[in-house]
Design a protein around this motif. Structure first.
Motif, PDB file in Angstrom:
ATOM      1  N   SER A  81     -10.820   6.431  -2.111  1.00 53.02           N
ATOM      2  CA  SER A  81     -10.904   6.360  -3.465  1.00 53.02           C
ATOM      3  C   SER A  81     -10.173   4.905  -3.744  1.00 53.02           C
ATOM      4  O   SER A  81      -9.962   4.573  -5.073  1.00 53.02           O
ATOM      5  CB  SER A  81      -9.795   7.436  -4.076  1.00 53.02           C
ATOM      6  OG  SER A  81      -8.566   7.115  -3.497  1.00 53.02           O
ATOM      7  N   LEU A  82     -10.024   4.363  -3.065  1.00 57.85           N
ATOM      8  CA  LEU A  82      -9.355   2.818  -3.247  1.00 57.85           C
ATOM      9  C   LEU A  82     -10.432   1.725  -3.749  1.00 57.85           C
ATOM     10  O   LEU A  82     -11.461   1.836  -3.504  1.00 57.85           O
ATOM     11  CB  LEU A  82      -8.870   2.378  -1.644  1.00 57.85           C
ATOM     12  CG  LEU A  82      -7.793   3.076  -1.073  1.00 57.85           C
ATOM     13  CD1 LEU A  82      -7.344   2.203   0.153  1.00 57.85           C
ATOM     14  CD2 LEU A  82      -6.448   3.540  -1.920  1.00 57.85           C
ATOM     15  N   GLN A 109      -9.767  -3.789   1.399  1.00 58.20           N
ATOM     16  CA  GLN A 109      -9.599  -4.945   2.157  1.00 58.20           C
ATOM     17  C   GLN A 109      -8.295  -5.106   2.910  1.00 58.20           C
ATOM     18  O   GLN A 109      -8.149  -5.360   3.981  1.00 58.20           O
ATOM     19  CB  GLN A 109     -10.145  -6.225   1.390  1.00 58.20           C
ATOM     20  CG  GLN A 109     -10.764  -7.343   2.301  1.00 58.20           C
ATOM     21  CD  GLN A 109     -11.423  -8.122   1.434  1.00 58.20           C
ATOM     22  OE1 GLN A 109     -11.284  -8.425   0.367  1.00 58.20           O
ATOM     23  NE2 GLN A 109     -12.440  -8.979   2.159  1.00 58.20           N
ATOM     24  N   LEU A 110      -7.345  -4.874   1.933  1.00 59.54           N
ATOM     25  CA  LEU A 110      -5.895  -4.828   2.416  1.00 59.54           C
ATOM     26  C   LEU A 110      -5.798  -3.752   3.556  1.00 59.54           C
ATOM     27  O   LEU A 110      -4.658  -4.252   4.299  1.00 59.54           O
ATOM     28  CB  LEU A 110      -4.803  -4.500   1.229  1.00 59.54           C
ATOM     29  CG  LEU A 110      -4.982  -5.531   0.292  1.00 59.54           C
ATOM     30  CD1 LEU A 110      -3.937  -5.277  -0.888  1.00 59.54           C
ATOM     31  CD2 LEU A 110      -4.300  -6.949   0.770  1.00 59.54           C
ATOM     32  N   LEU A 111      -6.134  -2.702   3.457  1.00 56.45           N
ATOM     33  CA  LEU A 111      -6.076  -1.435   4.348  1.00 56.45           C
ATOM     34  C   LEU A 111      -6.581  -1.998   5.766  1.00 56.45           C
ATOM     35  O   LEU A 111      -6.037  -1.836   6.656  1.00 56.45           O
ATOM     36  CB  LEU A 111      -6.653  -0.257   3.638  1.00 56.45           C
ATOM     37  CG  LEU A 111      -6.669   0.962   4.774  1.00 56.45           C
ATOM     38  CD1 LEU A 111      -5.363   1.313   5.094  1.00 56.45           C
ATOM     39  CD2 LEU A 111      -7.371   2.061   4.199  1.00 56.45           C
ATOM     40  N   ASP A 166      -7.473 -10.032  -5.466  1.00 59.89           N
ATOM     41  CA  ASP A 166      -7.119 -10.933  -6.588  1.00 59.89           C
ATOM     42  C   ASP A 166      -6.324 -12.083  -6.139  1.00 59.89           C
ATOM     43  O   ASP A 166      -5.955 -12.140  -5.168  1.00 59.89           O
ATOM     44  CB  ASP A 166      -6.516 -10.148  -7.814  1.00 59.89           C
ATOM     45  CG  ASP A 166      -5.278  -9.245  -7.310  1.00 59.89           C
ATOM     46  OD1 ASP A 166      -4.556  -9.979  -6.213  1.00 59.89           O
ATOM     47  OD2 ASP A 166      -4.733  -8.337  -7.804  1.00 59.89           O
ATOM     48  N   LEU A 167      -5.742 -12.583  -7.327  1.00 63.08           N
ATOM     49  CA  LEU A 167      -5.138 -13.848  -6.753  1.00 63.08           C
ATOM     50  C   LEU A 167      -3.754 -13.713  -5.990  1.00 63.08           C
ATOM     51  O   LEU A 167      -3.357 -14.344  -5.247  1.00 63.08           O
ATOM     52  CB  LEU A 167      -4.953 -15.022  -8.105  1.00 63.08           C
ATOM     53  CG  LEU A 167      -4.253 -16.133  -7.829  1.00 63.08           C
ATOM     54  CD1 LEU A 167      -5.098 -17.148  -6.924  1.00 63.08           C
ATOM     55  CD2 LEU A 167      -3.961 -16.902  -9.271  1.00 63.08           C
ATOM     56  N   ARG A 168      -3.063 -12.577  -6.739  1.00 61.25           N
ATOM     57  CA  ARG A 168      -1.934 -12.361  -6.251  1.00 61.25           C
ATOM     58  C   ARG A 168      -1.983 -11.735  -4.898  1.00 61.25           C
ATOM     59  O   ARG A 168      -1.098 -12.155  -3.812  1.00 61.25           O
ATOM     60  CB  ARG A 168      -1.082 -11.138  -6.852  1.00 61.25           C
ATOM     61  CG  ARG A 168       0.090 -10.612  -6.503  1.00 61.25           C
ATOM     62  CD  ARG A 168       0.779  -9.748  -7.431  1.00 61.25           C
ATOM     63  NE  ARG A 168       0.064  -8.404  -7.585  1.00 61.25           N
ATOM     64  CZ  ARG A 168       0.486  -7.437  -6.880  1.00 61.25           C
ATOM     65  NH1 ARG A 168       1.747  -7.314  -6.305  1.00 61.25           N
ATOM     66  NH2 ARG A 168       0.131  -6.289  -7.065  1.00 61.25           N
ATOM     67  N   ASN A 169      -2.988 -10.920  -4.446  1.00 62.46           N
ATOM     68  CA  ASN A 169      -3.135 -10.444  -3.235  1.00 62.46           C
ATOM     69  C   ASN A 169      -3.513 -11.586  -2.071  1.00 62.46           C
ATOM     70  O   ASN A 169      -3.378 -11.697  -0.931  1.00 62.46           O
ATOM     71  CB  ASN A 169      -3.953  -9.381  -2.956  1.00 62.46           C
ATOM     72  CG  ASN A 169      -3.202  -8.174  -3.378  1.00 62.46           C
ATOM     73  OD1 ASN A 169      -2.182  -7.846  -2.964  1.00 62.46           O
ATOM     74  ND2 ASN A 169      -3.801  -7.194  -4.047  1.00 62.46           N
ATOM     75  N   ARG A 170      -4.327 -12.673  -2.738  1.00 63.47           N
ATOM     76  CA  ARG A 170      -4.949 -13.828  -1.736  1.00 63.47           C
ATOM     77  C   ARG A 170      -3.427 -14.424  -1.591  1.00 63.47           C
ATOM     78  O   ARG A 170      -3.517 -14.926  -0.506  1.00 63.47           O
ATOM     79  CB  ARG A 170      -5.637 -14.738  -2.739  1.00 63.47           C
ATOM     80  CG  ARG A 170      -6.993 -14.441  -2.728  1.00 63.47           C
ATOM     81  CD  ARG A 170      -7.963 -15.240  -3.674  1.00 63.47           C
ATOM     82  NE  ARG A 170      -9.032 -14.740  -3.952  1.00 63.47           N
ATOM     83  CZ  ARG A 170     -10.391 -14.908  -3.591  1.00 63.47           C
ATOM     84  NH1 ARG A 170     -10.444 -16.316  -3.302  1.00 63.47           N
ATOM     85  NH2 ARG A 170     -11.124 -14.154  -4.106  1.00 63.47           N
ATOM     86  N   LEU A 174       0.867  -1.142  -0.019  1.00 64.07           N
ATOM     87  CA  LEU A 174       0.024  -0.053   0.169  1.00 64.07           C
ATOM     88  C   LEU A 174       0.809   1.098   0.052  1.00 64.07           C
ATOM     89  O   LEU A 174       0.201   2.318  -0.035  1.00 64.07           O
ATOM     90  CB  LEU A 174      -0.843   0.072   1.038  1.00 64.07           C
ATOM     91  CG  LEU A 174      -2.023  -1.232   1.331  1.00 64.07           C
ATOM     92  CD1 LEU A 174      -2.606  -1.179   2.614  1.00 64.07           C
ATOM     93  CD2 LEU A 174      -2.946  -1.069   0.268  1.00 64.07           C
ATOM     94  N   THR A 175       2.204   1.047  -0.213  1.00 58.94           N
ATOM     95  CA  THR A 175       2.864   2.268   0.006  1.00 58.94           C
ATOM     96  C   THR A 175       2.917   3.408  -0.877  1.00 58.94           C
ATOM     97  O   THR A 175       2.591   4.669  -0.802  1.00 58.94           O
ATOM     98  CB  THR A 175       4.375   1.908  -0.197  1.00 58.94           C
ATOM     99  OG1 THR A 175       4.740   0.893   0.847  1.00 58.94           O
ATOM    100  CG2 THR A 175       5.428   2.934   0.154  1.00 58.94           C
ATOM    101  N   GLU A 176       2.589   3.017  -2.310  1.00 58.76           N
ATOM    102  CA  GLU A 176       2.352   4.070  -3.201  1.00 58.76           C
ATOM    103  C   GLU A 176       1.024   4.719  -3.120  1.00 58.76           C
ATOM    104  O   GLU A 176       0.726   5.705  -3.678  1.00 58.76           O
ATOM    105  CB  GLU A 176       2.238   3.155  -4.454  1.00 58.76           C
ATOM    106  CG  GLU A 176       3.656   2.970  -5.194  1.00 58.76           C
ATOM    107  CD  GLU A 176       3.979   2.200  -6.349  1.00 58.76           C
ATOM    108  OE1 GLU A 176       2.986   2.176  -7.230  1.00 58.76           O
ATOM    109  OE2 GLU A 176       4.879   1.504  -6.736  1.00 58.76           O
ATOM    110  N   ILE A 177       0.117   4.076  -2.333  1.00 57.00           N
ATOM    111  CA  ILE A 177      -1.280   4.793  -2.450  1.00 57.00           C
ATOM    112  C   ILE A 177      -1.417   5.545  -0.839  1.00 57.00           C
ATOM    113  O   ILE A 177      -2.385   5.674  -0.338  1.00 57.00           O
ATOM    114  CB  ILE A 177      -2.453   3.862  -2.643  1.00 57.00           C
ATOM    115  CG1 ILE A 177      -2.156   2.576  -1.941  1.00 57.00           C
ATOM    116  CG2 ILE A 177      -2.393   3.658  -4.081  1.00 57.00           C
ATOM    117  CD1 ILE A 177      -3.743   1.848  -2.053  1.00 57.00           C
ATOM    118  N   ALA A 178      -0.231   5.517  -0.088  1.00 55.75           N
ATOM    119  CA  ALA A 178      -0.298   5.905   1.363  1.00 55.75           C
ATOM    120  C   ALA A 178      -0.978   7.186   1.547  1.00 55.75           C
ATOM    121  O   ALA A 178      -1.409   7.665   2.526  1.00 55.75           O
ATOM    122  CB  ALA A 178       0.760   5.910   1.963  1.00 55.75           C
TER     123      ALA A 178
END
Ligand SMILES: Nc1ncnc2c1ncn2[C@@H]1O[C@H](COP(=O)(O)OP(=O)(O)OP(=O)(O)O)[C@@H](O)[C@H]1O
Length: 230
Positions: A134-135, A141-143, A166-170, A124-128
């Motif tokens: 806006s997410l 959910q990650l936040l 998505d699969l990567r985040n799962r 989440l660094t890039e959207i900190a």
């Protein structure tokens, strides 16, 4: 590990029976709760931090009663809601994670280090600096997960934490879960993330109908659901 225990716990909403006379003790590291839609899984975990109160029987968390000692219990238990919007409080992603750490007696630098580390861990660094509203749903959910994990609670309860990912985040969440030192109680329809857990409970028609290792309970549940779907 902490210990969560249910002693003859029943839960009713109005006249509707949700959970019927459940007794068990949870002291394993990673515990999954599965079951059909509406079977009572969220209701069960909400009893653990006092969001719901048993109609009869008693829930204990490390000897504390969540209904009567909610404040103490909530210091031990971090709860991640299935609807991440419920958890968003602050106008920036970074501040939202930081908010959880306030009143923990940490220095500003220490707080910032922990926030940076958890933002990095969850990608989440890039959207900190963005506003959480806006997410995307998955990013929210990650936040929500990051904001609870940053506090380092003794017990983490996550109610369907991967539904929108998505699969990567799962895969990422599954790895984070496997590295967590704390006790983890996860309600999920995503059976894959529970494969390496220590214990799975299956809730069905107000009761626990299966309780054991993932190797035993997940195939049992898959077969049961396949039969019921046909
Ligand atoms: N606050 C409430 N007041 C009245 N009924 C409720 C309340 N919360 C849950 N219920 C009812 O309890 C039952 C179990 O709901 P619960 O959310 O615990 O199920 P679940 O197994 O988590 O379902 P799902 O997999 O669909 O999320 C449902 O019939 C629901 O309508």
């Amino acid at each position: 590990m902490p210990e969560v225990s249910f002693h003859s716990v029943s839960l009713q909403f109005d006249d509707q029976l949700i959970l019927d006379n459940l007794s068990f003790r949870l002291s394993e590291h990673r515990i999954g709760i599965i079951g059909e839609n509406g079977s009572g899984k969220s209701s069960l975990v909400r009893l653990i931090n006092g969001l719901s109160v048993a109609t009869s029987g008693e829930v204990k968390v490390n000897g504390l009663n969540p209904a009567r000692q909610a404040k103490e219990v909530r210091r031990l238990v971090g709860f991640i809601f299935s609807d991440a919007d419920n958890q968003i409080i602050m106008p920036r992603v970074r501040d939202d994670v930081d908010f959880s750490l306030r009143r923990r007696g940490l220095s500003r630098d220490e707080r910032q280090n922990r926030v940076d580390a958890v933002l990095e861990q969850f990608g989440l660094t890039e959207i900190a600096e963005q506003t959480p509203h806006s997410l995307s749903s998955g990013q929210k959910q990650l936040l929500a997960l990051a904001s609870v994990i940053v506090i380092n609670p003794d017990i983490i309860i996550a109610d369907e934490p991967t539904t929108l990912l998505d699969l990567r985040n799962r895969i990422k969440i599954s790895r984070i879960f496997s590295q967590l030192q704390q006790q983890l109680i996860v309600v999920s329809h995503d059976l894959d993330i529970l494969e390496n857990f220590d214990r799975i409970l299956c809730v069905d028609h107000h009761r626990i109908i299966a309780d054991g290792s993932p190797h035993e309970v997940l195939p049992f549940y898959r077969t049961l659901m396949t039969e019921r779907a046909s």
